[in-house]
Design a protein around this motif. Sequence first.
Motif, PDB file in Angstrom:
ATOM      1  N   UNK A  15      14.022  29.216  18.934  1.00 12.39           N
ATOM      2  CA  UNK A  15      12.459  28.854  19.084  1.00 12.39           C
ATOM      3  C   UNK A  15      11.737  29.585  17.622  1.00 12.39           C
ATOM      4  N   UNK A  16      10.857  29.067  17.130  1.00  9.85           N
ATOM      5  CA  UNK A  16      10.225  29.650  15.765  1.00  9.85           C
ATOM      6  C   UNK A  16       9.034  30.118  16.321  1.00  9.85           C
ATOM      7  N   UNK A  17       8.900  31.234  16.751  1.00  3.00           N
ATOM      8  CA  UNK A  17       7.647  31.803  17.428  1.00  3.00           C
ATOM      9  C   UNK A  17       7.010  32.640  16.305  1.00  3.00           C
ATOM     10  N   UNK A  18       7.866  32.828  15.367  1.00  6.59           N
ATOM     11  CA  UNK A  18       7.168  33.706  14.314  1.00  6.59           C
ATOM     12  C   UNK A  18       7.194  32.847  12.823  1.00  6.59           C
ATOM     13  N   UNK A  19       5.932  33.312  12.217  1.00  5.73           N
ATOM     14  CA  UNK A  19       5.944  32.476  10.984  1.00  5.73           C
ATOM     15  C   UNK A  19       5.789  33.558   9.812  1.00  5.73           C
ATOM     16  N   UNK A  20       6.444  33.447   8.741  1.00  6.18           N
ATOM     17  CA  UNK A  20       6.399  34.392   7.336  1.00  6.18           C
ATOM     18  C   UNK A  20       5.773  33.623   6.430  1.00  6.18           C
ATOM     19  N   UNK A  21       5.278  34.571   5.596  1.00  6.85           N
ATOM     20  CA  UNK A  21       4.782  34.317   4.144  1.00  6.85           C
ATOM     21  C   UNK A  21       4.823  35.567   3.268  1.00  6.85           C
ATOM     22  N   UNK A  22       5.184  34.838   1.952  1.00  3.20           N
ATOM     23  CA  UNK A  22       5.361  35.907   1.227  1.00  3.20           C
ATOM     24  C   UNK A  22       3.995  36.763   0.364  1.00  3.20           C
ATOM     25  N   UNK A  23       4.437  37.807   0.284  1.00  2.00           N
ATOM     26  CA  UNK A  23       3.093  38.717  -0.397  1.00  2.00           C
ATOM     27  C   UNK A  23       3.697  39.524  -1.461  1.00  2.00           C
ATOM     28  N   UNK A  24       3.981  39.001  -2.542  1.00  2.00           N
ATOM     29  CA  UNK A  24       4.565  39.743  -3.581  1.00  2.00           C
ATOM     30  C   UNK A  24       6.081  39.760  -3.484  1.00  2.00           C
ATOM     31  N   UNK A  25       6.222  41.178  -3.334  1.00  2.00           N
ATOM     32  CA  UNK A  25       7.950  41.205  -2.915  1.00  2.00           C
ATOM     33  C   UNK A  25       8.224  41.521  -1.490  1.00  2.00           C
ATOM     34  N   UNK A  26       7.206  41.532  -0.691  1.00  2.00           N
ATOM     35  CA  UNK A  26       7.137  41.778   0.655  1.00  2.00           C
ATOM     36  C   UNK A  26       7.120  40.151   1.304  1.00  2.00           C
ATOM     37  N   UNK A  27       7.532  40.318   2.630  1.00  2.00           N
ATOM     38  CA  UNK A  27       7.227  39.209   3.663  1.00  2.00           C
ATOM     39  C   UNK A  27       6.354  39.535   4.771  1.00  2.00           C
ATOM     40  N   UNK A  51       2.383  41.333  19.427  1.00  2.00           N
ATOM     41  CA  UNK A  51       1.867  40.026  18.773  1.00  2.00           C
ATOM     42  C   UNK A  51       1.404  40.607  17.303  1.00  2.00           C
ATOM     43  N   UNK A  52       2.151  40.040  16.356  1.00  2.00           N
ATOM     44  CA  UNK A  52       2.186  40.336  15.194  1.00  2.00           C
ATOM     45  C   UNK A  52       1.272  39.438  14.132  1.00  2.00           C
ATOM     46  N   UNK A  53       0.424  40.310  13.359  1.00  2.00           N
ATOM     47  CA  UNK A  53      -0.477  39.615  12.204  1.00  2.00           C
ATOM     48  C   UNK A  53      -0.264  40.120  11.091  1.00  2.00           C
ATOM     49  N   UNK A  54       0.255  39.551  10.084  1.00  2.00           N
ATOM     50  CA  UNK A  54       0.766  39.594   8.762  1.00  2.00           C
ATOM     51  C   UNK A  54       1.305  41.227   8.841  1.00  2.00           C
ATOM     52  N   UNK A  55       2.490  41.153   9.544  1.00  2.00           N
ATOM     53  CA  UNK A  55       3.249  42.465   9.825  1.00  2.00           C
ATOM     54  C   UNK A  55       4.105  42.450   8.866  1.00  2.00           C
ATOM     55  N   UNK A  56       4.177  43.499   7.935  1.00  2.00           N
ATOM     56  CA  UNK A  56       5.071  43.753   6.847  1.00  2.00           C
ATOM     57  C   UNK A  56       6.614  44.199   7.167  1.00  2.00           C
ATOM     58  N   UNK A  57       7.607  43.207   7.047  1.00  2.00           N
ATOM     59  CA  UNK A  57       9.034  43.802   7.481  1.00  2.00           C
ATOM     60  C   UNK A  57       9.356  44.905   6.541  1.00  2.00           C
ATOM     61  N   UNK A  58      10.558  45.677   6.932  1.00  2.00           N
ATOM     62  CA  UNK A  58      11.216  46.685   6.270  1.00  2.00           C
ATOM     63  C   UNK A  58      12.125  46.173   5.198  1.00  2.00           C
TER      64      UNK A  58
END
Length: 348
Positions: free
Chosen positions: A112-124, A181-188
């Motif tokens: 399932x693709x429950x999470x959506x990712x978007x780039x933010x400079x060097x971060x996701x 429930x994530x909202x624009x959560x920056x991954x490590x």
Amino acid sequence: MSFQPKLLFPGLLSESASRLAQSEARPPVARIRELGWNAVLVAEEQGGAGGGFADLAAIVEGLAGQGVNLPVISRCGVAPALLGRLAGEADRLLRDLASGAAVIELGSRLDHDALHGEPDGQDWLLSGSTAAMSLDEDCSHVLLAARTAQGPLLAWAAAQRLRDCARPCRSMDERPLQVCQLRRFAVDGVLALGAPAAAAKEAGWRVEVAASAADTVAAMGAALAQTIAYLAQREQFGQALAGFQALRHEVARLYIRYETAAGLLQATLRSLDAAPGDNAAFDLLGLCVGEQALPFAETVIQLHGGMGMTREMPAARLATRLIANSLLHTDPLRHRRSLHALLTGSPA
């Protein structure tokens, strides 16, 4: 009549898992790391035991037969399978996992693709809901899969950061879990993007489907043995319940379901190393075993007295496990779509 299920994956690992399950009805999650099970599927050159799927399945079978539920499939199976297909930072995480320095949980359903990712400079940044997972104090890292405009993304985040935004819930067998429930959560850290991420997800998904099927088959066998013993001991109208023809027919149906699922599982394991994209065997396994689990559990409950059975009975715990497996580890619609696409030649 009597019945004793035959171990599909015998060996020392199965014996140790079974002994743990018999001695501790609810062993702590930390037992996984203490016993070194997290290193079973990790290659020797990366500090692991260099085992194969049969070794993982032996642990799963030993626990499932006693109705003990630990996140072995996600932590000892799916996580190493995902990381083993990648390089770079994934190699470091895999070495830490093998040594016990890291305990890695899976925070996303791979089908399932429950999470959506978007780039933010060097971060996701990730948005959406994670899967229900065990964010106990032993857990240090969480793997997250998301869809992006550039293809699938695999990333990791520190477990402590996710605990801060986690909402508690419980599994069907009352094990505490958490959902975030994530909202624009920056991954490590980002492990893979695009085709490499898709290949790693596929490898992890195959292990998850096969391991959950092994769990279900083991639970089926144990539940069938307990049901037959129960019918032989209980009496009604002056004779054992096992003497009633209608009940014997129900037991025969349970046996057929069990043997069919066990045979299909063993046949499917030959496809673990099949070419990428060749997943028909796993879709068939997930669909058939998942669909058999629910009526199997319902029949076991009915043969133990239906609504009058208590949750403390071993068969009740096993029936609950079967139902949980059919809901948590399989996606019938996904399996049906894939098999339909194979038969008709249409896109999945």
